[in-house]
Motif scaffolding. Structure first.
Motif, mmCIF file in Angstrom:
data_model
loop_
_atom_site.group_PDB
_atom_site.id
_atom_site.type_symbol
_atom_site.label_atom_id
_atom_site.label_comp_id
_atom_site.label_asym_id
_atom_site.label_seq_id
_atom_site.Cartn_x
_atom_site.Cartn_y
_atom_site.Cartn_z
ATOM 1 N N GLY A 119 0.895 -1.143 -0.041
ATOM 2 C CA GLY A 119 0.010 0.010 -0.016
ATOM 3 C C GLY A 119 0.833 1.221 0.152
ATOM 4 O O GLY A 119 1.649 1.456 1.129
ATOM 5 N N VAL A 120 0.852 2.057 -1.091
ATOM 6 C CA VAL A 120 1.680 3.099 -1.208
ATOM 7 C C VAL A 120 0.713 4.540 -1.222
ATOM 8 O O VAL A 120 1.028 5.400 -0.572
ATOM 9 C CB VAL A 120 2.582 2.953 -2.558
ATOM 10 C CG1 VAL A 120 3.279 4.432 -2.637
ATOM 11 C CG2 VAL A 120 3.608 1.950 -2.196
ATOM 12 N N TRP A 124 3.306 8.434 1.367
ATOM 13 C CA TRP A 124 3.750 9.006 2.827
ATOM 14 C C TRP A 124 4.472 7.777 3.655
ATOM 15 O O TRP A 124 5.538 8.261 4.237
ATOM 16 C CB TRP A 124 2.495 9.482 3.365
ATOM 17 C CG TRP A 124 2.031 10.624 3.024
ATOM 18 C CD1 TRP A 124 0.959 10.870 2.297
ATOM 19 C CD2 TRP A 124 2.552 12.042 3.296
ATOM 20 N NE1 TRP A 124 0.603 12.107 2.048
ATOM 21 C CE2 TRP A 124 1.843 12.836 2.655
ATOM 22 C CE3 TRP A 124 3.861 12.336 3.768
ATOM 23 C CZ2 TRP A 124 2.142 14.403 2.520
ATOM 24 C CZ3 TRP A 124 4.010 13.823 3.814
ATOM 25 C CH2 TRP A 124 3.275 14.837 3.225
ATOM 26 N N SER A 125 3.858 6.722 3.752
ATOM 27 C CA SER A 125 4.837 5.686 4.531
ATOM 28 C C SER A 125 5.964 5.338 4.011
ATOM 29 O O SER A 125 6.971 4.903 4.604
ATOM 30 C CB SER A 125 3.817 4.405 4.673
ATOM 31 O OG SER A 125 3.580 4.080 3.565
ATOM 32 N N ASP A 144 2.000 -2.170 -4.651
ATOM 33 C CA ASP A 144 0.994 -1.376 -4.780
ATOM 34 C C ASP A 144 0.099 -1.502 -5.948
ATOM 35 O O ASP A 144 0.951 -1.348 -7.275
ATOM 36 C CB ASP A 144 1.105 0.191 -4.549
ATOM 37 C CG ASP A 144 0.024 1.295 -4.507
ATOM 38 O OD1 ASP A 144 -0.466 1.323 -3.370
ATOM 39 O OD2 ASP A 144 -0.503 1.636 -5.376
ATOM 40 N N MET A 145 -1.065 -1.582 -5.989
ATOM 41 C CA MET A 145 -1.903 -1.309 -7.243
ATOM 42 C C MET A 145 -2.698 -0.025 -6.975
ATOM 43 O O MET A 145 -3.032 0.278 -6.060
ATOM 44 C CB MET A 145 -2.867 -2.565 -7.622
ATOM 45 C CG MET A 145 -3.761 -2.820 -6.265
ATOM 46 S SD MET A 145 -5.006 -4.208 -6.934
ATOM 47 C CE MET A 145 -6.400 -2.853 -7.313
ATOM 48 N N TYR A 147 -5.693 2.950 -7.240
ATOM 49 C CA TYR A 147 -7.296 2.865 -6.928
ATOM 50 C C TYR A 147 -7.729 2.833 -8.419
ATOM 51 O O TYR A 147 -7.926 3.641 -9.110
ATOM 52 C CB TYR A 147 -7.488 4.217 -6.076
ATOM 53 C CG TYR A 147 -7.145 4.279 -4.839
ATOM 54 C CD1 TYR A 147 -7.737 3.421 -3.897
ATOM 55 C CD2 TYR A 147 -6.284 5.140 -4.546
ATOM 56 C CE1 TYR A 147 -7.221 3.524 -2.665
ATOM 57 C CE2 TYR A 147 -5.756 5.273 -3.142
ATOM 58 C CZ TYR A 147 -6.501 4.407 -2.365
ATOM 59 O OH TYR A 147 -5.945 4.932 -0.877
ATOM 60 N N ALA A 174 -1.183 -6.269 -7.722
ATOM 61 C CA ALA A 174 -1.885 -6.737 -6.456
ATOM 62 C C ALA A 174 -0.837 -7.375 -5.596
ATOM 63 O O ALA A 174 0.110 -8.008 -6.252
ATOM 64 C CB ALA A 174 -2.939 -7.291 -6.954
ATOM 65 N N ASP A 175 -1.138 -7.165 -4.324
ATOM 66 C CA ASP A 175 0.066 -8.039 -3.627
ATOM 67 C C ASP A 175 0.121 -9.453 -3.718
ATOM 68 O O ASP A 175 1.254 -10.012 -3.699
ATOM 69 C CB ASP A 175 -0.370 -7.966 -2.053
ATOM 70 C CG ASP A 175 -0.484 -6.600 -1.306
ATOM 71 O OD1 ASP A 175 0.113 -5.639 -1.883
ATOM 72 O OD2 ASP A 175 -1.298 -6.281 -0.347
ATOM 73 N N ASP A 195 -0.383 -2.268 4.595
ATOM 74 C CA ASP A 195 -1.612 -1.205 4.400
ATOM 75 C C ASP A 195 -2.423 -1.150 3.205
ATOM 76 O O ASP A 195 -2.545 -0.157 2.581
ATOM 77 C CB ASP A 195 -0.746 0.188 4.682
ATOM 78 C CG ASP A 195 -1.846 1.469 4.919
ATOM 79 O OD1 ASP A 195 -2.940 1.140 5.362
ATOM 80 O OD2 ASP A 195 -1.326 2.439 4.769
HETATM 81 C C1 LIG Z 1 -4.118 3.286 2.465
HETATM 82 S S1 LIG Z 1 -3.514 3.468 1.138
HETATM 83 C C2 LIG Z 1 -1.835 3.324 1.442
HETATM 84 C C3 LIG Z 1 -1.380 4.386 2.159
HETATM 85 C C4 LIG Z 1 0.144 4.317 2.522
HETATM 86 N N1 LIG Z 1 0.671 3.494 2.982
HETATM 87 C C5 LIG Z 1 0.711 5.582 3.394
HETATM 88 O O1 LIG Z 1 0.502 5.516 4.492
HETATM 89 O O2 LIG Z 1 0.788 6.692 2.683
HETATM 90 C C6 LIG Z 1 -3.866 1.827 0.278
HETATM 91 C C7 LIG Z 1 -2.946 1.659 -1.075
HETATM 92 O O3 LIG Z 1 -3.249 0.219 -1.335
HETATM 93 C C8 LIG Z 1 -3.649 -0.137 -2.556
HETATM 94 N N2 LIG Z 1 -3.966 -1.539 -2.457
HETATM 95 C C9 LIG Z 1 -5.219 -2.046 -2.288
HETATM 96 N N3 LIG Z 1 -5.469 -3.148 -2.392
HETATM 97 C C10 LIG Z 1 -4.370 -3.721 -2.743
HETATM 98 C C11 LIG Z 1 -4.101 -5.155 -3.187
HETATM 99 N N4 LIG Z 1 -4.640 -6.110 -2.849
HETATM 100 N N5 LIG Z 1 -2.671 -5.084 -3.646
HETATM 101 C C12 LIG Z 1 -1.765 -4.169 -3.459
HETATM 102 N N6 LIG Z 1 -2.123 -2.861 -3.311
HETATM 103 C C13 LIG Z 1 -3.419 -2.583 -2.947
HETATM 104 C C14 LIG Z 1 -4.553 0.938 -2.894
HETATM 105 O O4 LIG Z 1 -5.083 1.284 -4.009
HETATM 106 C C15 LIG Z 1 -3.788 2.131 -2.121
HETATM 107 O O5 LIG Z 1 -2.603 2.540 -3.072
#
Ligand SMILES: C[S@@+](CC[C@H](N)C(=O)[O-])C[C@H]1O[C@@H](n2cnc3c(N)ncnc32)[C@H](O)[C@@H]1O
Length: 258
Positions: A119-120, A124-125, A144-145, A147, A174-175, A195
């Motif tokens: 999750g990127v 920020w993280s 990260d995939m 939105y 996707a993860d 995340d």
């Molecule tokens: C809450 S945000 C991440 C925020 C980041 N970690 C931060 O703290 O700045 C969640 C991210 O995960 C991605 N995401 C959601 N499901 C996912 C999956 N199955 N595989 C990879 N990325 C995914 C979303 O598209 C989004 O970019």
């Protein structure tokens, strides 16, 4: 936007991204058979978190031997201000900053050379982890995939400055596709931050896999653990004693591998 238009937009966003087809099929399955996965056990999880939670500052102080620690805003003021400007000027809204001081301090505490995050979004993280890891010329592996339906692909990780990118490997799948690719490059991590897919089933798939990749003395951290009971159930089933951090009205969980 009505529901049909929204679903069609997401469906077409998947169709033009063949590398995300496996996730599209999983999403269809989830929407048919696992509709309650997002909030399964939410009330019980929130109560469990509220009973155990301490503040981010309290935990960081404890982690650093009871000494007061400067925040990222104080340590890297220019970088943080610039990142905020970039976020403000980004035309799509994504998941925002979480417990950045916590992430930075966990990387510092473990003297992390290899870290992994799922999750990127804006990044920020990633920024918080990289500000620590880059001191040791280590690597942050991120999965990260985008939105779907927001077409935010080009903005993923936008707050990470150019000079930190040599320490960063971003896997845009996707993860379930990214993680095996990452593990082929690096099999053990000092710090892992989860995340991404916040559903109960998504978490219950990822936690055991990620835990197996944390080195002794390293940490697994997960955000928004009050959303459903997955983190609580995972800890109880595996006799983990986590630390729960309350931050901005939400909870993050941390497990130390002893
Ligand atoms: C809450 S945000 C991440 C925020 C980041 N970690 C931060 O703290 O700045 C969640 C991210 O995960 C991605 N995401 C959601 N499901 C996912 C999956 N199955 N595989 C990879 N990325 C995914 C979303 O598209 C989004 O970019």
């Amino acid at each position: 936007m009505n529901k049909v238009t929204e679903v069609s937009k997401i469906f077409f966003a998947y169709l033009v991204r063949p590398h995300l087809y496996p996730e599209l099929f999983r999403k269809i399955f989830k929407n048919i058979f696992q509709r309650k996965s997002a909030t399964k056990g939410k009330m019980e999880a929130e109560m469990w978190c509220a009973n155990l939670a301490i503040s981010q500052d309290q935990y960081i102080k404890q982690l650093n031997g009871n000494t007061e620690t400067a925040s990222l805003n104080d340590l890297f003021p220019e970088i943080l201000v610039n990142a905020q400007k970039i976020e403000a000027s980004t035309p799509v809204k994504m998941g925002g900053a979480g417990a950045l001081d916590l992430i930075y301090n966990l990387c510092e505490h473990t003297q992390a050379k290899n870290a992994l995050e799922t999750g990127v979004a804006y990044g920020w993280s990633s920024l918080a982890a990289l500000l620590s890891i880059s001191k040791r010329n280590g690597t942050l592996f991120s999965s990260d995939m985008p939105y779907l339906g927001k077409d935010n692909d080009v903005y993923v990780g936008c707050v990470v400055p150019e000079n930190l990118k040599s320490n960063w490997k971003l896997f845009r799948f996707a993860d379930r596709e990214s993680l095996p690719k990452i593990f082929r490059e690096q099999d053990e991590f000092d710090f892992i931050h989860y995340d991404s897919d916040k559903s109960y089933n998504g978490r219950m798939w990822a936690y055991p896999l990620l835990w197996g990749k944390v080195r002794n003395g390293g940490f697994l951290m997960s955000d928004d653990i009050g959303d459903n009971a997955a983190f609580m159930d995972y800890c109880k089933q595996n006799n983990h004693t986590p630390t729960i951090i309350e931050f901005d009205g939400k909870y993050a969980g941390i497990i130390l591998k002893k």
